[in-house]
Each structure stands twice: as C-alpha cells, then as structure tokens.
Design an enzyme around this catalytic site. Structure first.
Site, PDB file in Angstrom:
ATOM      1  N   ASP A 313       5.398  -6.342  29.692  1.00  0.00           N
ATOM      2  CA  ASP A 313       6.515  -5.557  30.212  1.00  0.00           C
ATOM      3  C   ASP A 313       7.511  -6.536  30.814  1.00  0.00           C
ATOM      4  OD1 ASP A 313       8.110  -3.345  31.378  1.00  0.00           O
ATOM      5  OD2 ASP A 313       6.349  -2.170  30.816  1.00  0.00           O
ATOM      6  N   HIS A 383      12.076  -4.060  27.685  1.00  0.00           N
ATOM      7  CA  HIS A 383      10.969  -4.407  28.587  1.00  0.00           C
ATOM      8  C   HIS A 383      10.461  -5.828  28.360  1.00  0.00           C
ATOM      9  CE1 HIS A 383      10.310  -0.512  30.577  1.00  0.00           C
ATOM     10  NE2 HIS A 383      10.671   0.041  29.431  1.00  0.00           N
ATOM     11  N   GLU A 448      12.974   2.855  26.051  1.00  0.00           N
ATOM     12  CA  GLU A 448      13.953   2.488  27.072  1.00  0.00           C
ATOM     13  C   GLU A 448      14.752   1.225  26.756  1.00  0.00           C
ATOM     14  OE1 GLU A 448      12.237   4.415  31.135  1.00  0.00           O
ATOM     15  OE2 GLU A 448      11.253   2.561  30.519  1.00  0.00           O
ATOM     16  N   THR A 592       1.759   1.256  36.826  1.00  0.00           N
ATOM     17  CA  THR A 592       1.108   0.704  38.017  1.00  0.00           C
ATOM     18  C   THR A 592       2.058   0.082  39.053  1.00  0.00           C
ATOM     19  OG1 THR A 592       0.653  -1.282  36.712  1.00  0.00           O
ATOM     20  CG2 THR A 592      -1.110   0.334  36.891  1.00  0.00           C
ATOM     21  N   GLU A 593       3.366   0.364  38.949  1.00  0.00           N
ATOM     22  CA  GLU A 593       4.272  -0.218  39.950  1.00  0.00           C
ATOM     23  C   GLU A 593       3.809   0.090  41.372  1.00  0.00           C
ATOM     24  OE1 GLU A 593       5.312   1.478  37.277  1.00  0.00           O
ATOM     25  OE2 GLU A 593       7.294   0.819  36.580  1.00  0.00           O
TER      26      GLU A 593
END
Ligand code: ACM
Length: 638
Positions: A313, A383, A448, A592-593
C-alpha cells in the site's frame, strides 16, 4: 528474517498420546505412550525425543523402549532393536518412576520430535495427558449446539451427558487418523487452556468416531450421524472431513460450557458460497508471521476458505521481491530518518517488517493444510507510494511533484504505465507471486486511483495520445489490461477491487472483482459479466467502529457497523436472481490504520468475522440472530 518453522505450525505425520496410570498412594505411577505413524512411509532405527514435567527417573523401568537420554525434562527413547513402525501402526511403551503423580492435564507431553535413521527430524503432534476416564459430567445447558457457522441442516436431539474424548474407532484409515490429529492440533493452538476434543488413544468412556466416504457429497460437504454412543462422519474428501471434525470439536467445546452434545439425529452440511474470505491489511500495520498463521487457524475454525492478503500500500511494501530488493529494504521501514516517514502510530523509533519467501511458503503450506487458499494482493497502480519511494526511477522525471493526491493524502502515488521500468518491476513481482502462491487468482488492487493521476506526466500524456486514450480512467483500464495479459501468461486470472471495471475495465472472462464501495455496485458489475465477491464497506469492513459513541474505536467513513448490522446484511438482497451465478461469495476486510494493538484487533474483528463466516456458509433461512449472539462467546481471538 525470523525462522518460519518457529512461527508457523508444521505438517506432522506422527502423533504421540500419553496416559497416566496410577499405581496407588505410594507410587507416582507410570506414563503409557502411543506413537502413531500417520505418514506414507514406514520408519525404522528412529529415536523419539519429548519433554514432560513428570520426568522419568534414571532407573526408570522402561517397557518396550530404551531410555537413551534424560536431562531435566528432556527425554530420548528408542524402540527395541529391529522395530519397524509402518503407516497406521502404533508403538506402545511406558516409563515408570516418574517425578510425582500428575495433578493436571497440562503435565503430560509438552513437545516431541523424532530423529529418523537418516538424521531428519519430523514434527510430532502431541495429545492431552489422559487418565483412566472419570465419569463424564452431566450437560445441563439450554439446548443450543455450539456451531458457528450454523449448518445447512441439523435435526438433533440433545444428550444429557458430556461426551468423553472423540476417538477414531478401530479400522480408521491413516488419512482419517491424520485428519483427526490435525484438527486436534488446530484446537490446541486456538484454545490452549481447554482440553482438545479428540484423542487417538482410546480409553473407557471415550466416544468412538467412525468414518465413511460418499462421493456424492460436495467437496466441502459433510454428514454427521449421531446414534447413542456412535458417531459417523461422512465426506467425499479432506475439506468436508475437516469441516465435519471442526463441527464435532465445536460441539464438544460447547458441551463443556453450557451447551449440549447431540445424542441422536444428523447434520447434513455444505457451504452456501465457494468464496468465504477475509482480507487482512498487513501494509498499514505489519503482522508477524505467527499472527498471520494464527489468523489462518481462526479462518479455518470458522470454515472460511480464502485469505486475501494485502501486501502493499502507500505506507509499505511487505513482500520480498528477488529482482528488486529495494522494495522491502526501503519500502517496508518507517522512521524519522527513513525514506518513508512514520505513518499512523509510528514514532521516533524506526519500525517495519516484511515477509521472506521462506515465510510465505510456510504460510501457504499451512493454509493449504487447512483448506484455505491465500490470494495475495499487490495494490497497483494507485496506493504505490512505498514502491515509488523504494525505486525513484519509477517516476517520470519531468512530472512535477504533487500534481494529484489520493483520498488518504498521498501525492502522486500511482505507478506510471508510460515508464518502462514499471513493467520490468511488475514482471518480477508477478514472477515471484506466481511462484509463491498457487491461487488461480492474483489480486492486483486497482482501487482509488486518484482523480487527475498521470495527467501532468509528459510520458503518460504521450502514451495517451499514441493510444487515443482520454483521461485517468481510460489509462487505468489500459494499465489493467496489460497487467491481465501478464497474469494470463503465468496461468493466473485477475482479481481486483471494483474500480478495475472503470474506464472500460478489463476482459471479464475469469476476472473476479471485490465489491467494496457500495453493495449496490455489485449487480451492475455482474450484469457486465464480472464474477463478484461482496465485501460492502457498510457491513463487512471490520475496521469500522461499532457505534457512533465518541469512546468507540475504529473508522467511521462507511458509518457505524454494530455486530447486528454485519450479521443482518443479506447479499442476495443486492444481486438479482438472474445474476446470482456471478456471485462467488462474501468476505470481510480488515484495514489496519486504526488497529493500534492486539486489543483493537480483537475488539473490532471478533465476533463480526464470525457473522461474515455465517453469511458465507449458512442458508439465509437457517440464520438466527439470537442463536448467533448466544454463541459468540465461543469465538476465538487473535
Ligand atoms: C478499499 O477500501 N480501498 C478497497
């Protein structure tokens, strides 16, 4: 690199059971052992090492064994000369003069391995310390069978007794014994404080388990028949057998804790969907190999069969790529002085982590033994901040910095299709992915890509002009089509997020899209000919907070998602009947941020993961919110 053998459970073709035999008040008694060969080859000239708190004295009377070594808790024994242990056979031996009478189940064999004549050291699964079975207690709870996911068909009457250990009856094949040993080891890993439900050593009071084969059952289907003392498990192959054993183990766990074990009746079970998955973002937060291995165990317990492993990412690139070591050497470390600054949760000390090929191979093998397919994801072309930082030559030198930004605030974060190095790197990445992961699909992200991406890159503009393409989405479609061809040359199919269909999309044949933005998008993609897996953020994004309460943890952009919302989501409501053949299944996503600790992970993921598992397995008419909620206390955690 950590040693994957220490972190990932290994295949074990041998199983060691141990029973304590009391010898009255003046003696500590004896330990009686049974070593079974569950592999395909006979062994001879071997030694067995094990550790136990109840060590044997120097002059221990060994029966049918030679005590070669004993130092502290370590023992090494060998069978009498010339002894041969054929597949399916048992070596029985005993040791006396042990250091005190055991008082608890956990004082038996703590670990074991073999040393074969050629020097190899195979793993050995160990069972609970048994004793002459005391009378099993009564089971008195309300009539709820502790099964999650709930089976397709269950017609059962409860027993008022708690069953003893479930033990394969005489005549079980080596494969069947090995399957019981493997599921027993799974329960031991998941619930180390509880007795395992199975044993291979029969004692009075145990419940015999017989096996049958029925080729008419589906690959993942099983049937359980309960008749008094007798249990019959029927399946057509290893996956169905594993699920049947898992159901039995769950029933026995539940019967020890207020639920019931069946006395009579049957379960006839098979999954609703062939894709029952969970994604895990190991880019935003690095999960040690042992945690990934345990997560796979939890998936297996819930009868989930796909692990969607998010490996790259903006924040990090986690998979070693042989031809471009910079990707992990630079792209997986954060810190004040590193190429990548700290991201959420990072601080003044460098942090990071990546997965070596040895570790990935160990995890893929572990998953395969649990009938789980690992679908790796490298998230491109967006990303990609970490990859671009690791390999700056991937950037068009004439593209000004900071001309577009992702929704997460990362500037100029897309791999550029007009830079030739992009394709050399992706060739190397797909070579390694195809070598490491047997999955038919490789997931290449596609989500995105920021509005305006590439439009200020002179190289990209020239490419667009040459190809007659207009705008970011059209160029993304070109990018993904080229990726699809690269995967095809390696015999793999493309999986991606739903935006892969934007700007013209890719060839639909064999392509699988993970629908995340809104459930309503799924039907349109299916109508265009894409296979779909539904992971709608409003129900199945397990990083979303579970309420709007200020003190609740988790993300909020897709709304609060209480357990009941996740449980109640019915995918069939979003896909018209005529398009259902395109619906491959469901999965949860774990971004998981904001998962700052194991406590956050367990709070957010469990038991919502079990709700997704039940949606993937159980026919909608058999789902029941109250029952599900009552059984959530049995759900494992990381
Ligand atoms: C995603 O949540 N960006 C797939």
């Amino acid at each position: 690199m950590t040693d994957p053998h220490a972190a990932v459970p290994e295949a074990a073709s041998f199983h060691l059971d141990c029973r304590w035999q009391s010898a009255g008040p003046h003696s500590a008694g004896r330990l009686l052992f049974e070593l079974r060969n569950l592999g395909a080859a006979p062994i001879e000239g071997f030694r067995l090492a094990f550790t136990t708190l109840r060590f044997a004295g120097r002059g221990a009377a060994a029966d049918n064994a030679r005590l070669l070594d004993r130092r502290g808790y370590f023992h090494e024994v060998a069978p009498p000369g010339g002894f041969r242990l054929a597949p399916g056979d048992v070596w029985r031996f005993s040791l006396g003069d042990i250091a005190g009478a055991p008082q608890h189940r956990g004082e038996g064999i703590a670990s074991a391995y073999l040393t074969l004549a050629g020097g190899e050291r195979p793993a050995v699964t160990v069972g609970d310390l048994r004793r002459e079975a005391p009378e099993q207690g009564a089971a008195t709870g309300p009539i709820v069978y502790a099964l999650t996911p709930w089976p397709a068909e269950a017609d059962l009457t409860p027993s008022d007794r708690l069953p003893g250990y479930l033990v394969p009856a005489d005549g079980a094949s080596v494969d069947e014994l090995a399957a019981v040993s493997a599921v027993s080891a799974l329960f031991r890993r998941l619930f180390p404080l509880e007795p395992v439900p199975f044993s291979l050593m029969a004692l009075p009071g145990d419940r015999p388990l017989r096996f049958a084969h029925d080729a008419a059952l589906g690959r993942e289907a099983y049937r359980l028949d309960f008749q008094g003392e007798d249990i019959l498990l029927t399946a057509s192959g290893p996956a169905g057998r594993q699920y049947g054993l898992t159901a039995l183990g769950q029933l026995r766990r539940g019967a020890r804790a207020g639920c019931r074990f069946p006395a009579h009746g049957h379960i006839l079970d098979q999954p609703r969907f062939s894709w029952r998955g969970s994604h895990l973002d190991t880019a935003r937060r690095f999960f040690p190999v042992a945690d990934v291995a345990r997560f796979l165990d939890i998936l297996a317990y819930l009868k989930l069969n796909v692990f969607h492993w998010h490996l790259s990412d903006d924040e990090a690139w986690r998979l070693d790529i042989r031809a471009f070591p910079e990707l992990t050497a630079i792209g997986s470390t954060h810190g004040p002085d590193a190429a990548l600054p700290p991201q959420i949760g990072g601080g003044r000390h460098p942090s990071g982590g990546c997965y070596s090929h040895a570790e990935v191979r160990a995890l893929v093998a572990h998953a395969a033994r649990l009938n789980i397919d690992i679908v790796p994801e490298i998230d491109i072309p967006g990303h990609s901040t970490a990859a671009l930082a690791a390999l700056p030559a991937l950037v068009d030198p004439d593209e000004p910095a900071d001309t577009y930004a992702s929704v997460q605030g990362f500037a100029n974060n897309a791999l550029n299709p007009a830079v030739e190095l992009t394709w050399s790197v992706l060739d190397a990445v797909f070579d390694d992915l195809a070598e490491l992961f047997p999955s038919p699909h490789l997931h290449v992200g596609g989500d995105e890509v920021a509005e305006g991406a590439w439009l200020a890159s002179p190289l990209a503009r020239r490419l667009m002009a040459d190809l007659g393409l207009d705008g970011t989405e059209a160029l993304q479609s070109h990018f993904m089509r080229r990726v699809q061809a690269m995967l095809g040359r390696r015999g793999r199919k493309l999986a991606g997020w739903n935006e892969v269909a934007n700007g013209g999309g890719v060839e639909t044949d064999g392509t699988l899209l993970t629908v995340w933005q809104k459930a309503a998008i799924g039907a349109g993609l299916a109508a265009r000919g894409y296979d779909i897996v539904m992971a709608p953020a409003e129900a199945y994004y397990l990083d979303m907070a579970q309420s709007g309460d200020w003190d609740e943890v988790g993300m909020s952009w897709a709304g609060a998602t209480p357990l009941e919302t996740t449980y109640a989501y019915e995918v069939g409501g979003d896909i018209p009947a005529g398009l259902l053949p395109r619906l491959r299944g469901v999965q949860s996503c774990i971004w998981t941020e904001l998962i700052a600790s194991r406590a956050h992970f367990n709070h957010l993921v469990f038991p919502r993961l079990a709700a997704v598992a039940e949606a993937g397995w159980t026919p909608p008419a058999e789902k029941d919110w109250e029952r599900f909620r009552a059984l959530c206390r049995f759900c494992p955690v990381l």
